[in-house]
Design an enzyme around this catalytic site. Structure first.
Site, short mmCIF file in Angstrom:
data_model
loop_
_atom_site.label_atom_id
_atom_site.label_comp_id
_atom_site.label_asym_id
_atom_site.label_seq_id
_atom_site.Cartn_x
_atom_site.Cartn_y
_atom_site.Cartn_z
N GLU A 30 3.54 1.05 10.11
CA GLU A 30 3.61 -0.41 10.00
C GLU A 30 3.48 -1.12 11.36
OE1 GLU A 30 3.14 -1.49 7.24
OE2 GLU A 30 4.18 -0.31 5.73
N THR A 44 0.80 -1.23 0.00
CA THR A 44 0.00 0.00 0.00
C THR A 44 0.83 1.28 0.00
OG1 THR A 44 -0.21 0.03 2.41
CG2 THR A 44 -1.92 -1.15 1.16
N LEU A 45 2.13 1.19 0.20
CA LEU A 45 2.99 2.38 0.12
C LEU A 45 3.44 2.66 -1.31
CD1 LEU A 45 5.11 1.97 3.36
CD2 LEU A 45 3.69 3.95 2.78
#
Length: 179
Positions: free
Chosen positions: A89, A16-17
Site C-alpha cells: 500500500e 483489490t485485496l
C-alpha cells in the site's frame, strides 16, 4: 502457524485485496503460511467515500460523513503480514495511510454455513488514501462514491506491472487529479 489473536492486527480490505481481485493472492499466500485469516464480511459503521483514482485503483477517503457505508472483508494478520501489506500500500511512499476504522458485521453466506459469527461491531484498521490528496480525489470523483468495489466498478483496472514505469504512483495520482 496460526495468527495469534494477541499479536494480530485486524485489517479491513475494500478493494483489490478482496477475494476475486488482483491483489488477493498476497492474502492467500499469507493465509497459507498462517500469517492471515479471514474474519468475515464487514461494512463501515459510518459513511466514507470509496472512489477510484488512476487506473481504477480504489481509494477509501478519510472524510467521515461523506459517501456511503462501504462493504469489505476483515482479516486478522500477523506483524509480518502487516509489514507486507504496508509495503504493497506504499505507506512509506505516501500512497496510503493505515488508520483506525469502525465496522459492523455484514452478511456472509460462508460464515452462516459454518455457523461462525464474528463480532457484530469491531474496531480495525484500513488503508485510506493519503491525506495529501484525499480531498482532491473526492472532488475529482464528483463527490460521489461507491458502497462496494465490485467487478463492474473495477472494470478498467490496470495492474501495477502494466502501468507506466517511468512515473511514480504519486505522479500518476497527480496527473489524474489534474486531468
Amino acid at each position: 502457524m496460526v495468527v495469534e489473536a494477541e499479536t494480530a492486527a485486524l485489517i479491513f480490505t475494500y478493494g483489490t485485496l478482496k477475494r476475486g481481485f488482483s491483489n488477493h493472492p498476497l492474502l492467500q499466500d499469507m493465509m497459507a503460511t498462517g500469517d492471515a485469516s479471514y474474519v468475515g464480511s464487514y461494512r463501515t459503521r459510518d459513511s466514507l467515500p470509496l472512489v477510484c483514482g488512476p487506473y481504477r485503483v480504489p481509494f477509501l477517503l478519510n472524510l467521515p460523513g461523506r459517501g456511503q457505508r462501504v462493504t469489505g472483508e476483515l482479516y486478522a494478520v500477523s506483524q509480518r503480514a502487516l509489514e507486507k501489506m504496508d509495503e504493497l500500500e506504499g505507506l512509506q511512499r505516501g500512497h496510503y495511510e493505515r488508520l483506525a476504522i469502525d465496522l459492523v458485521r455484514g452478511d456472509d453466506e460462508e460464515e452462516t454455513k459454518k455457523k461462525k459469527r464474528p463480532p457484530d461491531h469491531t474496531a480495525a484498521q484500513a488503508y485510506y488514501a493519503h491525506r495529501s490528496y484525499a480531498e482532491e480525489m473526492w472532488k475529482k470523483n464528483g463527490e460521489e462514491g461507491y458502497c462496494c468495489y465490485t467487478e463492474k466498478v473495477a472494470r478498467g483496472y490496470v495492474k501495477r506491472k502494466d502501468r507506466p514505469q517511468t512515473l511514480t504512483f504519486l505522479d500518476q495520482i497527480r496527473l489524474f487529479l489534474n486531468e
